[in-house]
Design an enzyme around this catalytic site. Structure first.
Site, PDB file in Angstrom:
ATOM      1  N   ILE A  20       0.594  -1.381  -0.497  1.00 51.36           N
ATOM      2  CA  ILE A  20       0.262  -0.145  -0.240  1.00 51.36           C
ATOM      3  C   ILE A  20       0.965   1.075   0.286  1.00 51.36           C
ATOM      4  CG2 ILE A  20      -1.824   1.210   1.753  1.00 51.36           C
ATOM      5  CD1 ILE A  20      -2.829  -1.234   0.102  1.00 51.36           C
ATOM      6  N   ASP A  35      11.230   3.191   4.792  1.00 47.66           N
ATOM      7  CA  ASP A  35      11.206   2.418   5.157  1.00 47.66           C
ATOM      8  C   ASP A  35      12.112   1.273   6.034  1.00 47.66           C
ATOM      9  OD1 ASP A  35       9.222  -0.979   3.819  1.00 47.66           O
ATOM     10  OD2 ASP A  35      11.185  -1.462   5.106  1.00 47.66           O
ATOM     11  N   LYS A  76     -13.861   1.179   7.971  1.00 50.63           N
ATOM     12  CA  LYS A  76     -12.573   0.054   7.210  1.00 50.63           C
ATOM     13  C   LYS A  76     -12.720  -1.397   7.612  1.00 50.63           C
ATOM     14  CE  LYS A  76      -9.363  -1.304   5.341  1.00 50.63           C
ATOM     15  NZ  LYS A  76      -8.903  -1.601   4.500  1.00 50.63           N
ATOM     16  N   ASN A 106     -13.990  -4.888   5.205  1.00 49.76           N
ATOM     17  CA  ASN A 106     -13.500  -6.453   5.001  1.00 49.76           C
ATOM     18  C   ASN A 106     -14.724  -7.599   5.773  1.00 49.76           C
ATOM     19  OD1 ASN A 106     -11.826  -5.309   3.062  1.00 49.76           O
ATOM     20  ND2 ASN A 106     -10.269  -5.235   4.861  1.00 49.76           N
ATOM     21  N   ARG A 132     -17.095  -9.183   3.619  1.00 51.42           N
ATOM     22  CA  ARG A 132     -16.756  -9.734   2.046  1.00 51.42           C
ATOM     23  C   ARG A 132     -16.501 -11.398   3.049  1.00 51.42           C
ATOM     24  NH1 ARG A 132     -15.766  -8.756  -2.880  1.00 51.42           N
ATOM     25  NH2 ARG A 132     -13.787 -10.004  -3.624  1.00 51.42           N
ATOM     26  N   CYS A 179      -5.805  -8.888   4.923  1.00 49.70           N
ATOM     27  CA  CYS A 179      -7.573  -8.154   5.638  1.00 49.70           C
ATOM     28  C   CYS A 179      -8.632  -8.952   5.592  1.00 49.70           C
ATOM     29  CB  CYS A 179      -7.946  -7.466   4.076  1.00 49.70           C
ATOM     30  SG  CYS A 179      -5.891  -6.501   3.775  1.00 49.70           S
ATOM     31  N   TYR A 203      -2.743 -16.311  -2.230  1.00 46.00           N
ATOM     32  CA  TYR A 203      -3.796 -15.865  -1.611  1.00 46.00           C
ATOM     33  C   TYR A 203      -5.071 -15.931  -2.972  1.00 46.00           C
ATOM     34  CZ  TYR A 203      -4.370 -11.080  -0.877  1.00 46.00           C
ATOM     35  OH  TYR A 203      -5.493  -9.978  -1.240  1.00 46.00           O
ATOM     36  N   ARG A 225       0.689 -13.835   1.907  1.00 48.10           N
ATOM     37  CA  ARG A 225      -0.202 -14.274   3.808  1.00 48.10           C
ATOM     38  C   ARG A 225      -1.250 -14.464   3.495  1.00 48.10           C
ATOM     39  NH1 ARG A 225       1.241  -8.110   4.147  1.00 48.10           N
ATOM     40  NH2 ARG A 225       0.604  -8.016   1.996  1.00 48.10           N
TER      41      ARG A 225
HETATM   42  N1  SAJ Z   1     -12.390 -14.688  -1.093  1.00 50.83           N
HETATM   43  C1  SAJ Z   1     -13.328 -15.848  -2.058  1.00 50.83           C
HETATM   44  N2  SAJ Z   1     -14.756 -16.079  -2.545  1.00 50.83           N
HETATM   45  C2  SAJ Z   1     -15.238 -14.664  -2.905  1.00 50.83           C
HETATM   46  C3  SAJ Z   1     -14.057 -13.052  -3.104  1.00 50.83           C
HETATM   47  C4  SAJ Z   1     -13.116 -13.951  -2.394  1.00 50.83           C
HETATM   48  O1  SAJ Z   1     -13.437 -17.008  -1.552  1.00 50.83           O
HETATM   49  O2  SAJ Z   1     -15.970 -14.219  -3.096  1.00 50.83           O
HETATM   50  C5  SAJ Z   1     -10.832 -15.209  -1.468  1.00 50.83           C
HETATM   51  C6  SAJ Z   1      -9.866 -15.022  -1.785  1.00 50.83           C
HETATM   52  O3  SAJ Z   1      -9.500 -15.982  -2.681  1.00 50.83           O
HETATM   53  C7  SAJ Z   1      -8.423 -13.909  -0.902  1.00 50.83           C
HETATM   54  C8  SAJ Z   1      -9.548 -13.599  -0.380  1.00 50.83           C
HETATM   55  O4  SAJ Z   1     -11.459 -13.632   0.279  1.00 50.83           O
HETATM   56  O5  SAJ Z   1      -8.556 -15.019  -0.435  1.00 50.83           O
HETATM   57  C9  SAJ Z   1      -9.621 -12.017  -0.519  1.00 50.83           C
HETATM   58  O6  SAJ Z   1      -9.968 -11.881  -1.271  1.00 50.83           O
HETATM   59  P1  SAJ Z   1     -10.536 -10.724  -1.675  1.00 50.83           P
HETATM   60  O7  SAJ Z   1     -10.025 -10.557  -2.979  1.00 50.83           O
HETATM   61  O8  SAJ Z   1     -12.268 -10.314  -1.022  1.00 50.83           O
HETATM   62  O9  SAJ Z   1      -9.808  -8.971  -1.231  1.00 50.83           O
HETATM   63  P2  SAJ Z   1      -8.361  -8.794  -0.458  1.00 50.83           P
HETATM   64  O10 SAJ Z   1      -8.027  -9.177   1.260  1.00 50.83           O
HETATM   65  O11 SAJ Z   1      -7.249  -8.558  -1.652  1.00 50.83           O
HETATM   66  O12 SAJ Z   1      -8.314  -7.129  -0.132  1.00 50.83           O
HETATM   67  C10 SAJ Z   1      -9.565  -6.846   0.063  1.00 50.83           C
HETATM   68  C11 SAJ Z   1     -10.425  -5.700  -0.736  1.00 50.83           C
HETATM   69  N3  SAJ Z   1     -12.244  -5.737   0.426  1.00 50.83           N
HETATM   70  C12 SAJ Z   1     -12.841  -5.333  -0.190  1.00 50.83           C
HETATM   71  O13 SAJ Z   1     -12.816  -6.081  -1.337  1.00 50.83           O
HETATM   72  C13 SAJ Z   1     -13.946  -5.020   1.023  1.00 50.83           C
HETATM   73  C14 SAJ Z   1      -9.633  -4.516  -0.021  1.00 50.83           C
HETATM   74  O14 SAJ Z   1     -10.675  -3.528  -0.842  1.00 50.83           O
HETATM   75  C15 SAJ Z   1      -9.034  -3.863   0.478  1.00 50.83           C
HETATM   76  O15 SAJ Z   1      -7.817  -2.588   0.515  1.00 50.83           O
HETATM   77  C16 SAJ Z   1      -8.256  -4.910   1.709  1.00 50.83           C
HETATM   78  O16 SAJ Z   1      -8.936  -5.908   1.414  1.00 50.83           O
HETATM   79  C17 SAJ Z   1      -7.502  -4.028   2.526  1.00 50.83           C
HETATM   80  O17 SAJ Z   1      -6.570  -3.550   2.469  1.00 50.83           O
HETATM   81  O18 SAJ Z   1      -8.325  -4.076   3.320  1.00 50.83           O
END
Ligand code: SAJ
Length: 428
Positions: free
Chosen positions: A11, A30, A204, A208, A211, A258, A314, A322
């Protein structure tokens, strides 16, 4: 304008470069000598589209330099990791944030704006950051401005989302919020949403958590479907044709820094109240175990000996491992000494035991744990190298499942027990 950013990771680096791209003089700080040296030589260590090119541009324009020590500036932006603490609930470990505050303090002057972008537990700005600067003699909202502006970009699409996403700007006072807004107006084309710091913090975390809990619902549905012998993926596809329903996608678990981390900050802050959030975490954390059980059953049914694992990141098309459930699953399978495990991930170089061809040779099962584009079509030549042509695609991404003798997903995994029939696919 001159700014100092602290933390040059996934980030902090793109954020620093984005300010520099828009004419701001940026010093990126850093603690890693290696990262600082490499960045000053134009080398980016993370895989994120466009970041390498952007670094070259701002280095040439002399608008960015990396450093181990901060400098005097108009604003300071802190984007350092906030992992789970090793306590009962996995609360927010603020040690890196506190370290960053200590590092910048000698350079902070009247009139400066300090932004925390790192994800923090609710009330951290009020209860930790504000007293820190008050004790140092500052008056918040009059000669120093404190803001929480949580990052919300999606890894893999960071440079676009940095500019176009709406941003929450949470100040300790309205004057702080105004200063934060001026800072981010430099490059953000989404809306800048003004609020209090504590509202920003919990918003914030809830983004997450929303989701994570929804993915948990999809993962629970998979477990229900497997028990009742009903295709959960078909259920999701059909239920989502309702205009107000958006079931998420199930998978081998939830990884990343996240979704698998942030919900615990809320649980730790209000354990008795955050029941659903806690349960969601438990369901998602149980998925690797569920997958392992299915894998062992498939292997036993076919007296298989070799498993080809595709994917360790991931999620798809990134190199980040991670909290990756795929890593956990691979580790557990390796402990089961009766199987030979071959791992292939084109984005995570150190995770490649062998070439793709070698990984397929003599294999009894292809186990897809991550949705990289490279896995969407499996070359028939590779499938032909297998001893038993079976696939278990936990991300439901292989388009040519028909080329396998048996193609299992989280929707039809129950089938292997009764029949060796091919999956019936409906043309939705
Ligand atoms: N995943 C599932 N099913 C889904 C969607 C995702 O199993 O339907 C899994 C992915 O495979 C992965 C995990 O969830 O293992 C997370 O992936 P992601 O794409 O949902 O999110 P991150 O962790 O890469 O990024 C999230 C984002 N948050 C949201 O979409 C609400 C991003 O906008 C944030 O900036 C980030 O977290 C953060 O830094 O907090």
């Amino acid at each position: 304008m001159k700014i100092v950013t602290v933390g040059l990771g996934y980030i902090g680096l793109p954020t620093a470069l984005m300010f520099a791209k828009h004419g701001v003089n940026v010093v990126g700080v850093d603690i890693s000598k290696n990262i600082v040296q490499q960045l000053n030589q134009g080398i980016v260590q993370i895989e994120e589209p466009g970041v390498q090119e952007l670094l070259q541009t701002v280095l040439e324009k002399k608008l960015f330099r990396a450093s181990l020590v901060p400098d005097h500036a108009d604003a300071f932006i802190i984007a350092v990791p906030t992992p789970n603490a090793r306590d009962q609930y996995g609360s927010c470990d603020l040690q890196y944030v506190k370290q960053a505050l200590d590092t910048i303090l000698p350079f902070v002057h009247f009139g400066n704006t300090i932004v925390i972008e790192s994800t923090i537990s609710p009330r951290t700005m009020d209860d930790v950051v504000t007293p820190f600067f008050e004790e140092a003699g500052f008056e918040i909202g009059s000669n120093l401005f404190l803001v929480h502006c949580p990052e919300r970009v999606l890894p893999g699409n960071i440079l676009h989302e940095l500019v176009f996403n709406d941003r929450i700007i949470g100040g300790i006072t309205p004057e702080c919020t105004k200063k934060g807004k001026i800072l981010y107006q430099t490059f953000v084309r989404g809306e800048l949403l003004e609020t209090e710091a504590k509202v920003a913090e919990l918003s914030k975390l809830m983004e997450n958590t929303y989701r994570d809990v929804n993915i948990a619902l999809a993962n629970e549905l998979v477990q229900i479907g497997t028990k009742l012998k009903i295709n959960a993926l078909d259920v999701i596809r059909l239920a989502n044709r309702h205009p107000r329903v958006n079931l998420h996608q199930p998978g081998p678990g939830v990884g990343g820094h996240c979704l698998a981390v942030d919900p615990y900050f809320i649980v730790a802050a209000a354990p008795k109240e955050a029941k659903l959030i806690n349960q969601g975490r438990e369901i998602n954390s149980s998925m690797p175990q569920f997958i392992l059980k299915q894998v062992v059953k498939i292997m036993e049914m076919n007296s298989g000996t070799k498993i080809t694992i595709l994917g360790q990141a991931y999620k798809g098309n990134i190199d980040d491992i991670r909290e990756s459930p795929a890593i956990h699953i691979a580790e557990q399978l390796r402990l089961l000494t009766e199987y030979k495990i071959a791992i292939y991930d084109p984005h995570v170089q150190e995770e490649n035991d062998e070439t793709l061809k070698q990984a397929f040779e003599g294999s009894d099962l292809v186990l897809v744990l991550c949705d990289h584009d490279e896995f969407k079509k499996i070359a028939v030549e590779n499938i032909q190298l297998m001893k038993t042509r079976m696939a278990f695609d936990t991300k439901n991404i292989i388009s040519n499942g028909m080329d396998f003798e048996n193609y299992y997903t989280l929707g039809n995994i129950f089938q292997f027990e009764s029949t060796k029939k091919k999956e019936i696919r409906f043309p939705f």
